[in-house]
Design a protein around this motif. Structure first.
Motif, PDB file in Angstrom:
ATOM      1  N   TYR B  35       0.662  -1.149  -0.236  1.00  0.00           N
ATOM      2  CA  TYR B  35      -0.071   0.064   0.122  1.00  0.00           C
ATOM      3  C   TYR B  35       0.873   1.242  -0.116  1.00  0.00           C
ATOM      4  O   TYR B  35       2.167   1.256   0.567  1.00  0.00           O
ATOM      5  CB  TYR B  35      -0.837   0.015   1.150  1.00  0.00           C
ATOM      6  CG  TYR B  35      -1.983  -0.948   1.427  1.00  0.00           C
ATOM      7  CD1 TYR B  35      -1.884  -2.302   1.774  1.00  0.00           C
ATOM      8  CD2 TYR B  35      -3.278  -0.646   0.856  1.00  0.00           C
ATOM      9  CE1 TYR B  35      -2.787  -3.229   2.090  1.00  0.00           C
ATOM     10  CE2 TYR B  35      -4.331  -1.414   1.060  1.00  0.00           C
ATOM     11  CZ  TYR B  35      -4.269  -2.896   1.637  1.00  0.00           C
ATOM     12  OH  TYR B  35      -5.203  -3.757   1.686  1.00  0.00           O
ATOM     13  N   GLN B  37       0.452   5.131   1.443  1.00  0.00           N
ATOM     14  CA  GLN B  37      -0.041   5.977   2.315  1.00  0.00           C
ATOM     15  C   GLN B  37       0.202   7.692   2.239  1.00  0.00           C
ATOM     16  O   GLN B  37       1.496   7.709   2.747  1.00  0.00           O
ATOM     17  CB  GLN B  37      -0.278   5.505   3.831  1.00  0.00           C
ATOM     18  CG  GLN B  37      -1.220   6.326   4.738  1.00  0.00           C
ATOM     19  CD  GLN B  37      -1.184   5.689   6.057  1.00  0.00           C
ATOM     20  OE1 GLN B  37      -0.639   5.305   6.559  1.00  0.00           O
ATOM     21  NE2 GLN B  37      -2.388   6.016   6.630  1.00  0.00           N
ATOM     22  N   GLY B  42      -5.801   7.503   3.904  1.00  0.00           N
ATOM     23  CA  GLY B  42      -5.837   6.026   4.220  1.00  0.00           C
ATOM     24  C   GLY B  42      -4.929   5.476   3.333  1.00  0.00           C
ATOM     25  O   GLY B  42      -4.511   5.924   2.143  1.00  0.00           O
ATOM     26  N   PRO B  43      -4.428   4.154   3.482  1.00  0.00           N
ATOM     27  CA  PRO B  43      -3.811   3.400   2.728  1.00  0.00           C
ATOM     28  C   PRO B  43      -4.488   2.985   1.387  1.00  0.00           C
ATOM     29  O   PRO B  43      -5.552   2.756   1.409  1.00  0.00           O
ATOM     30  CB  PRO B  43      -3.461   2.213   3.337  1.00  0.00           C
ATOM     31  CG  PRO B  43      -3.687   2.456   4.781  1.00  0.00           C
ATOM     32  CD  PRO B  43      -4.669   3.371   4.889  1.00  0.00           C
ATOM     33  N   LEU B  45      -4.165   0.706  -2.114  1.00  0.00           N
ATOM     34  CA  LEU B  45      -3.524  -0.613  -2.645  1.00  0.00           C
ATOM     35  C   LEU B  45      -2.794  -0.165  -3.849  1.00  0.00           C
ATOM     36  O   LEU B  45      -3.168   0.284  -4.697  1.00  0.00           O
ATOM     37  CB  LEU B  45      -4.715  -1.525  -2.791  1.00  0.00           C
ATOM     38  CG  LEU B  45      -4.020  -2.977  -3.374  1.00  0.00           C
ATOM     39  CD1 LEU B  45      -3.456  -3.604  -2.216  1.00  0.00           C
ATOM     40  CD2 LEU B  45      -5.339  -3.847  -3.721  1.00  0.00           C
ATOM     41  N   LEU B  91       3.479   0.942   2.899  1.00  0.00           N
ATOM     42  CA  LEU B  91       3.093  -0.208   3.906  1.00  0.00           C
ATOM     43  C   LEU B  91       2.977  -1.386   3.217  1.00  0.00           C
ATOM     44  O   LEU B  91       2.352  -1.575   2.169  1.00  0.00           O
ATOM     45  CB  LEU B  91       1.767   0.141   4.391  1.00  0.00           C
ATOM     46  CG  LEU B  91       1.745   1.550   5.362  1.00  0.00           C
ATOM     47  CD1 LEU B  91       0.231   1.839   5.500  1.00  0.00           C
ATOM     48  CD2 LEU B  91       2.437   1.118   6.778  1.00  0.00           C
ATOM     49  N   ASP B 100      -8.936 -12.053   3.987  1.00  0.00           N
ATOM     50  CA  ASP B 100      -8.875 -12.518   5.437  1.00  0.00           C
ATOM     51  C   ASP B 100      -8.294 -11.195   6.076  1.00  0.00           C
ATOM     52  O   ASP B 100      -8.014 -10.179   5.547  1.00  0.00           O
ATOM     53  CB  ASP B 100      -7.879 -13.656   5.691  1.00  0.00           C
ATOM     54  CG  ASP B 100      -8.389 -14.377   6.734  1.00  0.00           C
ATOM     55  OD1 ASP B 100      -7.748 -15.546   7.143  1.00  0.00           O
ATOM     56  OD2 ASP B 100      -9.085 -13.641   7.724  1.00  0.00           O
ATOM     57  N   THR B 101      -8.319 -11.090   7.344  1.00  0.00           N
ATOM     58  CA  THR B 101      -7.780 -10.073   8.100  1.00  0.00           C
ATOM     59  C   THR B 101      -6.340  -9.936   7.729  1.00  0.00           C
ATOM     60  O   THR B 101      -5.487 -10.645   7.867  1.00  0.00           O
ATOM     61  CB  THR B 101      -7.958 -10.415   9.588  1.00  0.00           C
ATOM     62  OG1 THR B 101      -9.120 -10.557   9.981  1.00  0.00           O
ATOM     63  CG2 THR B 101      -7.392  -9.095  10.490  1.00  0.00           C
ATOM     64  N   GLN B 102      -5.955  -8.432   7.558  1.00  0.00           N
ATOM     65  CA  GLN B 102      -4.509  -7.950   7.147  1.00  0.00           C
ATOM     66  C   GLN B 102      -3.921  -7.473   8.340  1.00  0.00           C
ATOM     67  O   GLN B 102      -4.414  -6.673   9.193  1.00  0.00           O
ATOM     68  CB  GLN B 102      -4.814  -6.981   6.180  1.00  0.00           C
ATOM     69  CG  GLN B 102      -5.405  -7.438   4.683  1.00  0.00           C
ATOM     70  CD  GLN B 102      -5.285  -6.405   3.755  1.00  0.00           C
ATOM     71  OE1 GLN B 102      -4.677  -5.503   3.805  1.00  0.00           O
ATOM     72  NE2 GLN B 102      -6.660  -6.318   2.773  1.00  0.00           N
ATOM     73  N   TYR B 103      -2.728  -7.899   8.338  1.00  0.00           N
ATOM     74  CA  TYR B 103      -1.702  -7.308   9.407  1.00  0.00           C
ATOM     75  C   TYR B 103      -0.594  -6.534   8.781  1.00  0.00           C
ATOM     76  O   TYR B 103      -0.003  -7.029   7.825  1.00  0.00           O
ATOM     77  CB  TYR B 103      -1.036  -8.350  10.311  1.00  0.00           C
ATOM     78  CG  TYR B 103      -2.370  -9.175  10.840  1.00  0.00           C
ATOM     79  CD1 TYR B 103      -2.944 -10.113  10.599  1.00  0.00           C
ATOM     80  CD2 TYR B 103      -2.701  -8.938  12.279  1.00  0.00           C
ATOM     81  CE1 TYR B 103      -4.011 -10.861  11.109  1.00  0.00           C
ATOM     82  CE2 TYR B 103      -3.760  -9.449  12.943  1.00  0.00           C
ATOM     83  CZ  TYR B 103      -4.657 -10.403  12.599  1.00  0.00           C
ATOM     84  OH  TYR B 103      -5.344 -10.951  13.057  1.00  0.00           O
ATOM     85  N   PHE B 104      -0.463  -5.250   9.311  1.00  0.00           N
ATOM     86  CA  PHE B 104       0.311  -4.536   8.611  1.00  0.00           C
ATOM     87  C   PHE B 104       1.883  -4.419   9.212  1.00  0.00           C
ATOM     88  O   PHE B 104       2.006  -4.591  10.463  1.00  0.00           O
ATOM     89  CB  PHE B 104      -0.091  -2.904   8.898  1.00  0.00           C
ATOM     90  CG  PHE B 104      -1.346  -2.652   7.611  1.00  0.00           C
ATOM     91  CD1 PHE B 104      -2.621  -3.019   7.981  1.00  0.00           C
ATOM     92  CD2 PHE B 104      -0.868  -2.050   6.469  1.00  0.00           C
ATOM     93  CE1 PHE B 104      -3.419  -2.995   7.028  1.00  0.00           C
ATOM     94  CE2 PHE B 104      -1.869  -1.957   5.574  1.00  0.00           C
ATOM     95  CZ  PHE B 104      -3.246  -2.284   5.923  1.00  0.00           C
ATOM     96  N   GLY B 105       2.706  -3.914   8.296  1.00  0.00           N
ATOM     97  CA  GLY B 105       4.153  -3.788   8.861  1.00  0.00           C
ATOM     98  C   GLY B 105       4.346  -2.156   9.509  1.00  0.00           C
ATOM     99  O   GLY B 105       3.258  -1.567   9.024  1.00  0.00           O
ATOM    100  N   PRO B 106       5.327  -1.695   9.747  1.00  0.00           N
ATOM    101  CA  PRO B 106       5.615  -0.369  10.340  1.00  0.00           C
ATOM    102  C   PRO B 106       5.563   0.666   9.199  1.00  0.00           C
ATOM    103  O   PRO B 106       5.222   1.828   9.388  1.00  0.00           O
ATOM    104  CB  PRO B 106       6.834  -0.507  11.028  1.00  0.00           C
ATOM    105  CG  PRO B 106       7.603  -1.538  10.605  1.00  0.00           C
ATOM    106  CD  PRO B 106       6.519  -2.555  10.240  1.00  0.00           C
TER     107      PRO B 106
END
Lengths: 111, 113
Positions: B35, B37, B42-43, B45, B91, B100-106
């Motif tokens: 992504y 940002q 917002g992010p 894609l 990101l 499914d649920t997405q988990y982001f890096g820093p």
């Protein structure tokens, strides 16, 4: 085009009060929603999610409400704490594949 | 469980220079997202991978952006040449499978001068 949006760009609440952050979506076919919290300098952090077959889901101090009739999503934070200060995003899954993020609401917790 | 890892965290380059970002997703996550940002937004894609296949790159500016996920695990996003308007946070996120649920890096904060 269809998009996710937020009613309030900024929200200030007193410490200890409850916070309500709102989100409007326009795609009635969306079936999965996620709330994220993003602190300064960090990536979005998953808070809670809800699928369209539910109206309400509760987590630890947070509740998400989904009103499919008016295409509205809200995040309620109970007993808001200084650590809750961040930008909150709702994300909508529009096609079973990609998520679309709203612009975000900044929550400021006042001492 | 380790989260999504990204490097570098910050990058400052001059316009027309190349830059690359690296992401290691959560172990076992087949789907990887990049992504962009912009400040106060917002992010958005750029590209989505299912294992090593780029299944949605419709928002990736292909004249200057490229990405790869050769072994279906970690991924690299490249910009060549960078433009002033590329300044943003990049990101990476992962999920077990699509939708499914997405988990982001820093994220990597890119500044193009």
């Amino acid at each position: 085009g269809e998009s996710v949006g937020l009613h309030l760009p900024t929200l200030s609440v007193q410490e200890g009060d409850n916070s309500i952050i709102n989100c409007a979506y326009s795609n009635s076919a969306s079936d999965y929603f996620i709330w994220y919290k993003q602190e300064s300098g960090k990536g979005p952090q998953f808070i809670i999610d809800i699928r369209s077959n539910m109206d309400k889901r509760q987590g630890q101090r947070v509740t998400v409400l989904l009103n499919k009739t008016v295409k509205h999503l809200s995040l309620q934070i109970a007993a808001t704490q200084p650590g809750d200060s961040a930008v909150y995003f709702c994300a909508e899954n529009m096609d079973g594949q990609n998520f679309v993020f709203g612009p975000g609401t900044r929550l400021s917790v006042l001492p | 469980e380790a989260g999504v890892v990204q490097s570098p965290r910050y990058k400052i380059i001059e316009k027309k220079q190349p830059v690359a970002f690296w992401c290691n997703p959560i172990s076992g996550h087949n789907t990887l997202y990049w992504y962009r940002q912009n400040l106060g937004q917002g992010p958005e894609l750029l590209i989505r991978y299912e294992n090593e296949e780029a299944v949605d790159d419709s928002q990736l500016p292909k004249d200057r952006f490229s990405a790869e996920r050769l072994k279906g695990v970690d991924s690299t996003l490249k910009i060549q040449p960078a433009e002033l308007g590329d300044s943003a946070v990049y990101l990476c996120a992962s999920s077990r499978r699509e939708a499914d649920t997405q988990y982001f890096g820093p994220g990597t904060r890119l500044t193009v001068l």
